[in-house]
Write an enzyme that holds these catalytic residues in place. Structure first.
Site, PDB file in Angstrom:
ATOM      1  CB  CYS A  14      40.841  33.647  33.791  1.00 32.81           C
ATOM      2  SG  CYS A  14      41.720  32.767  32.507  1.00 32.81           S
TER       3      CYS A  14
ATOM      4  CE  LYS B 262      49.267  33.407  17.445  1.00 36.03           C
ATOM      5  NZ  LYS B 262      47.859  33.414  17.786  1.00 36.03           N
TER       6      LYS B 262
ATOM      7  CD  GLU C 165      47.707  34.767  30.924  1.00 36.71           C
ATOM      8  OE1 GLU C 165      48.542  35.679  30.856  1.00 36.71           O
ATOM      9  OE2 GLU C 165      46.537  34.882  30.550  1.00 36.71           O
TER      10      GLU C 165
ATOM     11  CE  LYS D  55      38.206  28.313  32.962  1.00 31.97           C
ATOM     12  NZ  LYS D  55      39.533  28.194  32.497  1.00 31.97           N
TER      13      LYS D  55
HETATM   14  C1  UDX Z   1      43.406  32.244  36.987  1.00 30.46           C
HETATM   15  C2  UDX Z   1      43.239  30.938  37.793  1.00 30.46           C
HETATM   16  O1  UDX Z   1      44.198  30.904  38.843  1.00 30.46           O
HETATM   17  C3  UDX Z   1      43.386  29.727  36.875  1.00 30.46           C
HETATM   18  O2  UDX Z   1      43.124  28.539  37.614  1.00 30.46           O
HETATM   19  C4  UDX Z   1      42.385  29.858  35.733  1.00 30.46           C
HETATM   20  O3  UDX Z   1      42.487  28.787  34.839  1.00 30.46           O
HETATM   21  C5  UDX Z   1      42.610  31.156  34.996  1.00 30.46           C
HETATM   22  O4  UDX Z   1      42.506  32.242  35.901  1.00 30.46           O
HETATM   23  P1  UDX Z   1      45.434  33.707  36.075  1.00 30.46           P
HETATM   24  O5  UDX Z   1      44.393  34.663  35.609  1.00 30.46           O
HETATM   25  O6  UDX Z   1      46.520  33.323  35.124  1.00 30.46           O
HETATM   26  O7  UDX Z   1      44.748  32.328  36.527  1.00 30.46           O
HETATM   27  O8  UDX Z   1      46.160  34.332  37.357  1.00 30.46           O
HETATM   28  P2  UDX Z   1      46.065  34.213  38.937  1.00 30.46           P
HETATM   29  O9  UDX Z   1      47.401  33.881  39.454  1.00 30.46           O
HETATM   30  O10 UDX Z   1      44.953  33.365  39.393  1.00 30.46           O
HETATM   31  O11 UDX Z   1      45.790  35.743  39.344  1.00 30.46           O
HETATM   32  C6  UDX Z   1      44.644  36.455  38.877  1.00 30.46           C
HETATM   33  C7  UDX Z   1      44.607  37.843  39.489  1.00 30.46           C
HETATM   34  O12 UDX Z   1      44.249  37.788  40.863  1.00 30.46           O
HETATM   35  C8  UDX Z   1      45.934  38.602  39.446  1.00 30.46           C
HETATM   36  O13 UDX Z   1      45.678  39.953  39.122  1.00 30.46           O
HETATM   37  C9  UDX Z   1      46.471  38.485  40.855  1.00 30.46           C
HETATM   38  O14 UDX Z   1      47.330  39.538  41.203  1.00 30.46           O
HETATM   39  C10 UDX Z   1      45.178  38.522  41.650  1.00 30.46           C
HETATM   40  N1  UDX Z   1      45.247  37.883  42.973  1.00 30.46           N
HETATM   41  C11 UDX Z   1      45.488  36.556  43.085  1.00 30.46           C
HETATM   42  C12 UDX Z   1      44.984  38.638  44.111  1.00 30.46           C
HETATM   43  O15 UDX Z   1      44.734  39.839  44.020  1.00 30.46           O
HETATM   44  N2  UDX Z   1      44.978  38.017  45.335  1.00 30.46           N
HETATM   45  C13 UDX Z   1      45.220  36.681  45.482  1.00 30.46           C
HETATM   46  O16 UDX Z   1      45.193  36.186  46.627  1.00 30.46           O
HETATM   47  C14 UDX Z   1      45.501  35.921  44.316  1.00 30.46           C
END
Ligand code: UDX
Length: 467
Positions: free
Chosen positions: A266, A35, A159, A210
């Site tokens: 997350c 890495k 992400e 968090k």
């Molecule tokens: C999330 C948070 O957004 C971020 O702030 C935190 O630090 C980490 O967790 P992430 O897991 O990368 O980020 O993705 P995110 O875009 O939030 O989507 C999470 C999941 O929720 C995905 O499966 C997405 O498809 C789903 N989602 C999101 C929904 O089903 N409906 C929505 O309205 C938004």
């Protein structure tokens, strides 16, 4: 400009380091030689791919090449840092609890090698109180007479949009019980962001924030998902409900999209972790517990729609899945809902053809599902497998490429079934699919394709609501 060291060259550590390097001197430490060498090659413009897939990250590393380096040498990493960020993994163990062994080992290494006063901030998602544990480990292992203040600075990047999230954050949360340390961290962030984005607080509050933030976002989704199921039952349209509710600025439009459930590294992990933590402290978090239940239930609900469309018998059926990552533009399959649905279909005897815009997502699927070998294929061009052998198309994530499919090409499928796991097809498109004989199923807006059964509703009201 401050000297900063980041422990951990992962999804959080590398983008965060690249971002800090805009105005600070950054060293990323990781014991993984591959890495580290790879990051340094990218920084020096000698490589154009990284072990993590993040839009704009390579460019950001190269732009700030003068201010950033990566190393496996702990002594070099801890030469003279003013602030250290711990961004190592906290993979959940079998009970769903964050495993703190990497955080604790980082603390021990810091203590044994540090030779100057500094602030240590934990970025990894950890149970509240972990900063105190880190402080204790450091105090017990220090080899020099220095003062180390430990606090928390949780990360909120998503992400796929990490670089942009870091550049334009809504808020930067950091907590430390040491007043001088708080001032130092505030100074550090003021080089990068306006004061109005900063949210300084106590250590424990930052750690709770968090989990609270992620659990609330997950709850918004599950809240809408449970209503989506009701919408399907009565014939309302969850997209319209989302608009109506979300336009209230007190609620906000974001994270109200009903879907087959949220996935990723997350929301599932953090909701389980804080729910369990609440139980352990005899302060059950019933709403979050329901959020988790609804999330699982919604995925089952969606899978069941697929199998019901075939009379409950999927043996010998062929499906296409567009989007296998837990969301668009990621190779990350952790708790990915399309993966869960794919496995369910294969378990029921179906064959699935999987496409994603991210090659790494497809490779990860192969690596992580050896027991399903022979029951699926992966492919690299969206319409490659759309042909007369296909019985149904499943939309797995929100990528724009899946929002506006070519209806004429889909028409070659022998089974006219579209299952929209993220509710992304618009009404116009659904109607044009319907005119070609397609059966459209979603999570809460099937009514776009199917007329509301008014007689049933009226009879129901007459029967249940008249004394
Ligand atoms: C999330 C948070 O957004 C971020 O702030 C935190 O630090 C980490 O967790 P992430 O897991 O990368 O980020 O993705 P995110 O875009 O939030 O989507 C999470 C999941 O929720 C995905 O499966 C997405 O498809 C789903 N989602 C999101 C929904 O089903 N409906 C929505 O309205 C938004």
């Amino acid at each position: 400009m401050a000297n900063v060291t980041i422990f951990g060259a992962g999804y959080v550590g590398v983008p965060t380091g690249a971002h800090f390097a805009r105005t600070h001197q950054v060293t990323i430490y990781d014991p993984d030689t591959n890495k580290v060498e790879n990051i340094n090659k990218v920084i020096d413009n000698n490589a154009d791919s990284l072990h993590i897939h993040e839009k704009g990250l390579i460019e950001l590393l190269q732009e700030n090449h003068e201010n950033i380096t990566a190393t496996t040498d702990i002594k070099q990493a801890l030469e003279n840092p003013e602030i250290i960020f711990i961004a190592v993994g906290t993979p959940p163990n079998e009970k769903g609890r964050a495993n703190l062994k990497y955080v604790c080992s980082a603390a021990e290494q810091i203590a044994k090698n540090i030779k100057n006063d500094c602030v240590v901030l934990n970025k990894s998602t950890v149970p509240p109180g972990t900063a105190y544990l880190v402080q204790e480990i450091i105090n017990n292992n220090l080899k020099s007479d220095v003062k180390i203040a430990v606090g928390s600075c949780p990360e909120f990047l998503a992400e796929g949009t990490a670089v942009e999230d870091l550049r334009t954050p809504d808020r930067i949360v950091y907590g430390c019980d040491d007043k001088d340390a708080i001032e130092q961290i505030t100074e550090f962030f003021l080089f990068l962001h306006g004061r109005s984005t900063l949210a300084p607080m106590t250590t424990l509050s930052a750690e709770v924030t968090k989990y609270a933030a992620n659990a609330l976002l997950a709850t918004k989704i599950s809240f809408m998902n449970s209503l989506a199921i009701l919408c399907d039952a009565v014939g309302a349209n969850i997209r319209e409900v989302q608009e109506g509710v979300g336009k209230d600025t007190r609620v906000g439009r974001k994270f109200l999209n009903a879907s087959m459930g949220y996935g990723g590294s997350c929301f599932p992990k953090d909701t389980s972790a804080i729910a369990e933590y609440g139980q352990l402290f005899n302060s059950p978090l019933e709403i979050i517990e329901s959020t988790i239940l609804v999330n699982n239930k919604t995925t089952d609900y969606f899978s069941k729609k697929i199998s019901e469309a075939f009379g409950g018998d999927l043996v010998g059926k062929n499906f296409i899945i567009w989007g296998i990552g837990f969301k668009a533009r990621t190779d990350d399959l952790r708790e990915s809902k399309p993966v869960q649905v794919a496995r369910e279909l294969m378990d029921q005897g179906a064959y699935v053809h999987i496409y994603d815009t991210v090659r790494g997502a497809l490779e990860n699927f192969e690596n992580e599902n050896p027991s399903y070998k022979g029951k699926y294929s992966i492919y690299h061009e969206q319409y490659e497998m759309v042909n007369g052998n296909i019985d149904g198309l499943i939309i797995g994530n929100e990528h724009e490429k899946f929002r506006n499919p070519d209806v004429n090409k889909l028409d070659s499928m022998r089974g006219k079934h579209i299952f929209d796991g993220k509710n992304i097809l618009n009404n116009y498109l659904i109607k044009s699919l319907k005119s070609k004989g397609f059966n459209y199923k979603s999570v809460g807006k099937d009514t776009v394709a199917n007329p509301v059964n008014k007689t049933r509703l009226i009879d129901f009201l007459k029967h249940e609501y008249m004394d």
